[in-house]
Design an enzyme around this catalytic site. Structure first.
Site, PDB file in Angstrom:
ATOM      1  N   SER A 159       0.849  -1.143  -0.174  1.00  0.00           N
ATOM      2  CA  SER A 159      -0.185   0.105  -0.051  1.00  0.00           C
ATOM      3  C   SER A 159       0.952   1.229  -0.222  1.00  0.00           C
ATOM      4  O   SER A 159       1.813   1.307   0.857  1.00  0.00           O
ATOM      5  CB  SER A 159      -0.960  -0.175   1.240  1.00  0.00           C
ATOM      6  OG  SER A 159      -1.895   1.238   1.169  1.00  0.00           O
ATOM      7  N   GLU A 160       0.584   2.051  -0.761  1.00  0.00           N
ATOM      8  CA  GLU A 160       1.527   3.416  -1.043  1.00  0.00           C
ATOM      9  C   GLU A 160       1.844   4.204   0.022  1.00  0.00           C
ATOM     10  O   GLU A 160       2.827   4.793   0.000  1.00  0.00           O
ATOM     11  CB  GLU A 160       1.248   4.096  -2.474  1.00  0.00           C
ATOM     12  CG  GLU A 160       0.033   4.543  -2.449  1.00  0.00           C
ATOM     13  CD  GLU A 160      -1.093   3.702  -3.266  1.00  0.00           C
ATOM     14  OE1 GLU A 160      -1.018   2.247  -3.103  1.00  0.00           O
ATOM     15  OE2 GLU A 160      -1.986   4.408  -3.921  1.00  0.00           O
TER      16      GLU A 160
END
Lengths: 220, 236
Positions: free
Chosen positions: A55-56
């Site tokens: 997840s960024e």
């Protein structure tokens, strides 16, 4: 044909598109799932297959949605929803997270789209060149950085307009980025010579699919 | 003796001038230095340039409140959605907006803190965000020139801090905070827990104290829960 005639095929629903895409993710891949439709892919990865979700906002090794008992309010994904961590997970800051993305270390990102062109151009961040409040997030970094960029989308808009086109009309997110497309009707590769249909839903004919696509189709 | 802990939020924020540039950590509701932002919003400062991923969420909390109070002249961010105070200010022409891809924003801040003035990135090449800007072909691929970002002030939320300013973060609260701590000329930290020097193991320090100027203890509690699984499957 008379009005109201049933279509001779059934479109894949959202979860069926997600399951079809998940089936193609090999064991050991590091994968970023975009906000919205692509998030559903996580629910359909076979439990015996180790795939590591990124997840960024700084997570590698995301697990399923927490129960009320296991929720950690300090742990959210890029969609700002609470998530869990799997064993082996790690946490890091945004610059490291996007180094993973931009540096080509992710095997795959799965994104939504407004349009995809036959050369892989992606338009998925705004539908106007004069957007009153433009907002891009991480889509431009993800689509140039991941080794494979898959798009999950409906084949046409709600109004029946094709989303797979010769050239994008909407502002681009990235040029020649998309490698594969999963729609409610078909799976297509973006090949050097344009869209190549890998499979399509039962009952759909090549003529029907071409009629819903604004670029020439070839078949694998 | 080095002691970066200050007694209260007013002391933590002292000396900030009108027109200052301010880096604001946080992503979603997690890791937001809301106590510092709330007080800054009540300070009457004007013409701030704020660099953050979003443009606030709740109108009366944190960055949303700072914008609502009219303190901000310009936002540099990647995703200014979901903020009613930003929308209103932008519509009225009271606030300027520079949209930057999220990874480019992070790297511009990292570069700023690391003393690298500019860099080339593949993100946004061929898009309207690159129009009229310098690009360069390196090894056959086109890249866009991006300049580093530093700021007068960085506002950071940490989980633990000691008197040297060594910091740890919790969960996804790390987000932009460590790189912003490095890129601020005056880095101000609100910490959930103040611990004795040495209590954070050397292996565990994420932000080194040399990046930090002031620490204030704000045991603000947990961010709101956004989503949990339901017994039937799925989530709410």
């Amino acid at each position: 044909m008379t009005a109201g005639n049933a279509k001779p095929y059934r479109s894949r629903n959202k979860n069926e598109i997600a399951r079809r895409a998940a089936a193609d993710i090999p064991e050991g891949w590091y994968v970023n799932l975009g906000i919205g439709l692509p998030t559903l892919v996580a629910d359909h990865i076979p439990p015996d297959r180790e795939v590591v979700l990124h997840s960024e906002n700084g997570i590698l090794g995301m697990g399923p949605v927490p129960t009320a008992e296991e929720v950690d309010p300090w742990l959210i994904n890029a969609g700002k929803e609470n998530v869990t961590l799997v064993e082996g997970a790690s946490l890091f800051h945004h610059a490291d997270s996007f180094a993973m993305i931009r540096g080509g270390h992710l095997d795959l990102c799965v994104l939504g789209a407004y349009e995809v062109a036959q050369n892989g151009d992606l338009a998925n961040w705004t539908t106007s060149f004069n957007d009153r409040v433009p907002a891009v997030g991480g889509a431009m970094d993800l689509s140039v950085g991941a080794r494979n960029v898959w798009v999950m989308t409906s084949h046409t808009t709600k109004d029946g307009q094709p989303k797979l086109v010769e050239r994008c009309n909407y502002p681009l997110t990235a040029s020649s980025a998309v490698t594969r497309i999963y729609t409610d009707l078909a799976v297509l590769d973006v090949s050097p010579t344009g869209f190549l249909v890998i499979d399509m839903v039962e009952g759909l004919t090549r003529e029907m699919l071409q009629g819903l696509t604004a670029a020439p189709l070839r078949y694998a | 003796m080095i002691d970066k802990q200050v007694k209260d939020i007013a002391e933590a924020l002292s000396g900030i001038a009108n027109g200052a540039s301010v880096l604001v950590g946080g992503f979603g509701a997690v890791g937001q230095p809301n106590a510092l932002l709330d007080a800054l919003g009540d300070s009457g400062l004007t013409d701030l340039t704020v660099i953050a991923n979003n443009a606030g969420f709740e109108p009366d909390i944190g960055l949303g409140r700072l914008i609502g109070k009219g303190c901000v002249r310009k936002m540099i961010c990647s995703f200014p959605r979901g903020s009613s105070t930003f929308d209103a200010a932008y519509k009225a022409g009271r606030i300027e907006l520079e949209v930057v891809p999220q990874g480019t924003l992070a790297e511009r801040i990292r570069a700023g803190g690391a003393g690298v003035p500019a860099f080339y990135t593949p993100a946004a090449v061929g898009t309207q965000l690159a129009e009229g800007r310098e690009t360069r072909v390196i090894d056959g691929r086109e890249y866009l020139l991006e300049y580093a970002l530093t700021a007068d002030i960085a506002l950071v939320e940490a989980w633990r801090a000691d008197r040297w300013g060594n910091l740890t973060y919790r969960g996804s609260g790390r987000n932009f905070n460590p790189i912003m701590a490095m890129a601020g000329r005056l880095t101000i930290v609100q910490a959930q827990h103040i611990v004795p020097l040495g209590a954070i193991r050397p292996d565990d320090v994420v932000t080194q104290g040399l990046f930090v100027n002031r620490v204030v203890h704000v045991p603000g509690g947990d961010p709101p829960v956004s989503r949990v699984a339901t017994a039937e499957g799925g989530a709410k």
